[in-house]
Structures are given as C-alpha cells and as structure tokens.
Design an enzyme around this catalytic site. Structure first.
Site, PDB file in Angstrom:
ATOM      1  N   CYS A  79       0.839  -1.202   0.000  1.00 53.81           N
ATOM      2  CA  CYS A  79       0.000   0.000   0.000  1.00 53.81           C
ATOM      3  C   CYS A  79       0.875   1.255   0.000  1.00 53.81           C
ATOM      4  O   CYS A  79       1.504   1.562  -0.998  1.00 53.81           O
ATOM      5  CB  CYS A  79      -0.976  -0.027   1.173  1.00 53.81           C
ATOM      6  SG  CYS A  79      -2.350   1.146   0.986  1.00 53.81           S
ATOM      7  N   HIS A 167      -3.772  -5.215   0.364  1.00 53.65           N
ATOM      8  CA  HIS A 167      -3.236  -5.648   1.655  1.00 53.65           C
ATOM      9  C   HIS A 167      -3.243  -7.178   1.749  1.00 53.65           C
ATOM     10  O   HIS A 167      -4.255  -7.777   2.125  1.00 53.65           O
ATOM     11  CB  HIS A 167      -4.051  -5.056   2.804  1.00 53.65           C
ATOM     12  CG  HIS A 167      -3.816  -3.595   3.018  1.00 53.65           C
ATOM     13  ND1 HIS A 167      -2.862  -3.119   3.887  1.00 53.65           N
ATOM     14  CD2 HIS A 167      -4.385  -2.512   2.450  1.00 53.65           C
ATOM     15  CE1 HIS A 167      -2.862  -1.791   3.855  1.00 53.65           C
ATOM     16  NE2 HIS A 167      -3.782  -1.404   2.987  1.00 53.65           N
ATOM     17  N   GLU A 169      -1.961  -8.973   3.914  1.00 56.71           N
ATOM     18  CA  GLU A 169      -1.948  -9.433   5.304  1.00 56.71           C
ATOM     19  C   GLU A 169      -3.330  -9.615   5.904  1.00 56.71           C
ATOM     20  O   GLU A 169      -3.475 -10.311   6.920  1.00 56.71           O
ATOM     21  CB  GLU A 169      -1.134  -8.462   6.176  1.00 56.71           C
ATOM     22  CG  GLU A 169      -1.775  -7.115   6.448  1.00 56.71           C
ATOM     23  CD  GLU A 169      -1.537  -6.080   5.361  1.00 56.71           C
ATOM     24  OE1 GLU A 169      -1.736  -4.887   5.637  1.00 56.71           O
ATOM     25  OE2 GLU A 169      -1.155  -6.462   4.227  1.00 56.71           O
ATOM     26  N   SER A 221      -0.245 -12.150  36.808  1.00 55.99           N
ATOM     27  CA  SER A 221      -1.582 -11.551  36.731  1.00 55.99           C
ATOM     28  C   SER A 221      -2.681 -12.607  36.676  1.00 55.99           C
ATOM     29  O   SER A 221      -3.852 -12.280  36.818  1.00 55.99           O
ATOM     30  CB  SER A 221      -1.678 -10.678  35.484  1.00 55.99           C
ATOM     31  OG  SER A 221      -1.641 -11.476  34.312  1.00 55.99           O
ATOM     32  N   GLY A 222      -2.291 -13.849  36.442  1.00 56.31           N
ATOM     33  CA  GLY A 222      -3.276 -14.897  36.213  1.00 56.31           C
ATOM     34  C   GLY A 222      -3.537 -15.125  34.742  1.00 56.31           C
ATOM     35  O   GLY A 222      -4.164 -16.108  34.357  1.00 56.31           O
ATOM     36  N   VAL A 224      -2.491 -15.524  30.535  1.00 55.04           N
ATOM     37  CA  VAL A 224      -1.642 -16.472  29.832  1.00 55.04           C
ATOM     38  C   VAL A 224      -0.228 -15.934  29.650  1.00 55.04           C
ATOM     39  O   VAL A 224       0.744 -16.690  29.733  1.00 55.04           O
ATOM     40  CB  VAL A 224      -2.276 -16.866  28.474  1.00 55.04           C
ATOM     41  CG1 VAL A 224      -2.403 -15.662  27.561  1.00 55.04           C
ATOM     42  CG2 VAL A 224      -1.474 -17.963  27.794  1.00 55.04           C
ATOM     43  N   SER A 226       1.792 -13.742  31.475  1.00 57.60           N
ATOM     44  CA  SER A 226       2.676 -13.834  32.635  1.00 57.60           C
ATOM     45  C   SER A 226       2.847 -15.282  33.094  1.00 57.60           C
ATOM     46  O   SER A 226       3.911 -15.667  33.581  1.00 57.60           O
ATOM     47  CB  SER A 226       2.151 -12.969  33.784  1.00 57.60           C
ATOM     48  OG  SER A 226       0.898 -13.424  34.254  1.00 57.60           O
TER      49      SER A 226
END
Length: 507
Positions: A79, A167, A169, A221-222, A224, A226
């Site tokens: 682009c 584009h 992608e 943090s709980g 995925v 971390s």
C-alpha cells in the site's frame, strides 16, 4: 543466528498483521520504526514496507532513503510502501476518483512472476487506500491489475523489488498468504524453521546465560502471558524465580484463590498478596478511565516493590510483556490509545534489570509456547483480561459493592459460556457495569436498579474484532440467570459493536 524479515512500520494499523502473517509462515520477523533499520544485523533476509495513515505527498509523511536497502535485500512495499517507492522514483501518486476500499478481484496476473506464483486471475484481494499510482517510473512494470486499479502490483525491472497496492496481510485477501509465502520463502529464502519448540530451546539457553545464578522476581496476573513467562523462566532458573501475585480487589470472582491453586500445580514459587483495601481506598471517587489505570499501575508497583524487597539479592524483574505491547507503547505516531499495565515503571523504581522472555511473541505464539511447555489447556485458552481488571469494566467510580455486582454477573456469563461450549469459540468476553439505572418489575414491586452490558467478541489478534453471534437461547438463559441471581441488576444488554470503530473494552 536466527534469520529474520524486517518490517518497516510507517504507522499502518495493520503492520502487526503483516508480522503475524510472516510468523505464521514459520519465519521470524521484527517490526521496527520506518527510520530504525538495523543495518548492522547480518541475519536480515528481506524487508517489507508497511502501509501508512499519510499520503506520500503529505508534508508529514514518513520518508526514508532506501539506497542502503534496495539492492541489498529483497524488498516488498505494501500500500503506502508501494506508493512511496513509485513516488520517490519519479512516478505519480494521486487521490483516487473514489476511495478504493474493500474486496476486489485480480483481473490480470503475471503468473510467471515469482511474487505471484500460484495466484490466478479472479483471486480476491482487499483494498484500503484513498490514493492510487497513476503513473509508474520507466523501469517499473505492472504484474497485476484489478478492474478499478490498473497497477495493483508491480516489480522494478531487474531488481528484487515489488509493490502491491492491496493488503495481503488481511484475512479478506484470499491469495495474501500465498503472496507472502512467495516473498518470504521463495524470494527471501527463509528456511521456515521458526516454531514454538525452537523458541523454547533458544530462549531457555539464552535465559540461563543472561541470568546465571541471579534471583528474579516476576509479577503474575493470572493471564496467559505472565503464566507462560513464569513457566519458561522456571524451566531456565528454577528456585531462583519468585513470582508475586497481587490481588487489587478487581479480579474475577474467586480468581485469586483459583489462580494460586493453578500456579501451585505448575510447581511455581508464588507469593500471593491481598491488597484490595489499599486499591479501593485510592480509587474512591475516581471516574476517568486513564486515571484509574494509572492509579492501579502505581499501586501495583508499590505493593510489588514492598514484597520484592523481602527477597534477598534480587537483581532482575521479569514481565509477561508480549510483542504488541512493545509496538503500541513505542508507536511512531506518538498516539497513546491506552496505557499498558506491564510496560515501564517497576524497573526504574526498584533499580532492577528487566527480563522479558516473551517480548518477541504475538498472543497466539505465546499460547503455542505454553502448550509446548505442557501447561494445562484452561490456562492457555484463558481469555485476555485487562491488567486493571474490573476497574475498567465499571464505568464511573469504583466501590466494593459495584465490584461485587460485576463479579457475580461476570461469573454467570463466563460459566454459561463454558457450560454451552462457547468459551473457546470467543476471543474475549466479560460484563460491563453501566453508570445508569432503569425501571423494572420484580414480583409485585417496582425496581430501579443497575443495567449491565455483556461483551463477547471473535478475533484472531485483538487488532480487529467482531461481536460474537451467540445463540439467542444462550443469551436468554444468561440474562435470566443474572437478573434472578445478582442483587442490584434488573436489565441486561448485549454490545454488538465491532472493532473498529469501537474497542473491545469500554474503557
């Protein structure tokens, strides 16, 4: 040395998508600002120029001298990248008669061209530009067209330089993956050896060398990101890693207890800290979303710092920062969409060196690494959850009672998604507590209570998202369950906004 594709970012909203598509071809890539090309990196095998919000003839347009890139590496402009190369070499780029946006089909294709091998006339592509190339320089030749865009793709004669005005992608460009594969593997010569397993092997070895016998603290943090970072570090340095999990009072219902149990099963050394009273006090009366985020970020730093100082001889702070965090936080346009919970602040305050083992990965790659590490699926598939938690899903000020209402409603919604086998079909889901009350009738009594909005979206990377088309029967059940069981709520709405123009979270 890991071979790589460099993507020069000119500010496009889809630059990260280019990176994801290249990674999906098992090829490592890095996104860097348009003016920060790593000329001394011998592992670069090809270069992609992204799109841009600017026109090439704008005074503020991002420009770069390509002399040290062109002729040294295969080059693909997408682009704006394609228009810039044409414009910089004497071609003409002008506003299109009508904005070229949406689906289009290739009408002419040079199928012998190495960029277009395996792509036939009729292939669907996605256009998104207000300008178009109206005249190419003499040594540029067209290799693909559409009915409305004569120069949909070109190559510079005798050079490994290509440009496409569509584009490849984006999902809607059906031949996009093939085109990028032709460039990355066929033209640049990628061995396509980038994988979760290769990442784990190389990263564990690098962490052992980087950290040695030093002690490391990590804020969990709980989520995925971390969690995977913790398991990866645990494999590398074992007992020298201490994880700190801070409960700021705005986690999901019973999440503090449940997450600590999960981490114990993973063999992690975790310190759990209930600091909810501190955060409720500091958030009292605050309504601005960005102020909430900053208060929670600072409060987390203070609590984490206090706990970390109880551990002797800590030298490193580890974070679950992933690649999109780094890219957004260093946006070349200087625009902050929202502050990130895990970027900046702690290392300076604690005088620690920073370790971010996942900073090169996208979210789906993090999950692939987690699976390869043997983590339980319910942790890996856990929906993204904002660092400030329910604080940014409560519109207006924060109180313990509002959090209680939202936790109860959210718990019913999430459990319902799991019970109906819908949880894994949704990218992210949650409930928002609205700052309005509405009239209702319960039994023989008139009520004037709160309204909540359910939010569930489908996505592949959170850059774009569509509202999830959940079954009506499920929605009816969840609405009834919330109104019957959550004291203080008498109305349930469903958010059917896509991103863009909306965002996934409300704040």
């Amino acid at each position: 040395m890991q071979e790589k594709i460099i993507i020069l970012d000119f500010g496009s909203q889809t630059t990260q998508l280019i990176g994801r598509r290249v990674r999906e071809l098992n090829t490592y890539c890095e996104i860097v600002p348009y003016n920060k090309f790593p000329y001394d990196d011998n592992s670069v095998i090809g270069v992609i120029l992204s799109g841009s919000p600017f026109s090439v003839y704008d005074e503020k347009a991002f420009r770069i001298e390509l002399d040290r890139i062109r002729g040294h590496y295969p080059l693909l402009g997408i682009c704006y990248g394609a228009q810039f190369m044409a414009y910089a070499n004497g071609g003409k780029v002008e506003p299109a008669d009508s904005r070229e946006y949406g689906r289009a089909n290739l009408t002419k294709v040079d199928e012998a061209n190495p960029l277009l091998r395996g792509i036939e006339p009729g292939a669907q592509v996605w256009m998104s530009h207000g300008d178009t190339i109206t005249e190419l320089p003499a040594n540029f030749h067209i290799i693909a067209s559409t009915a409305e865009v004569p120069c949909a793709a070109y190559q510079i004669e005798g050079e490994e330089v290509w440009g496409v005005q569509f584009h490849p992608e984006v999902y809607h460009s059906e031949c996009g993956t093939k085109l990028l594969e032709n460039f990355v593997a066929g033209i640049c010569g990628s061995t396509q050896s980038w994988s979760a397993e290769s990442f784990i092997d190389s990263t564990v070895a690098e962490l052992k060398q980087q950290l040695g016998d030093d002690k490391v603290v990590l804020g969990l943090s709980g989520g995925v990101d971390s969690s995977v970072a913790a398991v990866l570090l645990n494999r590398a340095i074992g007992k020298n890693l201490t994880c700190i999990f801070v409960d700021h009072g705005m986690l999901r219902k019973n999440e503090f207890r449940d997450v600590l149990r999960d981490y114990e099963c993973l063999g992690l050394n975790v310190v759990g800290v209930d600091a909810s009273a501190k955060f409720f006090s500091e958030l009292a009366g605050v309504t601005d979303p960005e102020t909430k985020r900053k208060i929670i970020g600072k409060g987390f730093i203070d609590v984490f710092d206090e706990e970390a100082h109880k551990i002797k001889d800590v030298k490193w702070l580890a974070q679950g920062t992933i690649y999109p965090d780094c890219i957004e936080s260093l946006s070349i346009t200087g625009t902050t969409i929202k502050s990130h919970h895990n970027v900046g602040g702690l290392p300076e305050k604690m005088n620690l060196k920073l370790c971010e083992p996942l900073r090169l990965l996208f979210k789906d790659e993090v999950r692939a690494v987690g699976r390869s590490l043997g983590m339980p699926e319910h942790l890996i598939k856990r929906h993204p959850f904002p660092g400030p938690g329910l604080a940014v899903r409560i519109l207006g000020d924060i109180t313990a009672e509002k959090v209680r209402i939202l936790q109860d409603a959210d718990d019913i919604f999430i459990r319902g998604l799991r019970d109906w086998n819908l949880y894994d079909k949704v990218w992210q889901a949650g409930v928002i507590l609205l700052p309005v009350q509405s009239v209702g009738v319960m039994g023989d009594e008139r009520t004037y209570e709160r309204a909540v909005a359910l939010r569930a979206v489908t996505s592949t990377d959170a850059m774009t998202a569509d509202w999830a088309h959940l079954p009506y029967e499920f929605m009816a059940q969840v609405s009834n369950d919330i109104i019957r069981n959550v004291r203080g709520v008498n109305r349930v709405c469903y958010d059917i906004s896509s991103k863009p123009p909306a965002t996934i979270e409300w704040e």
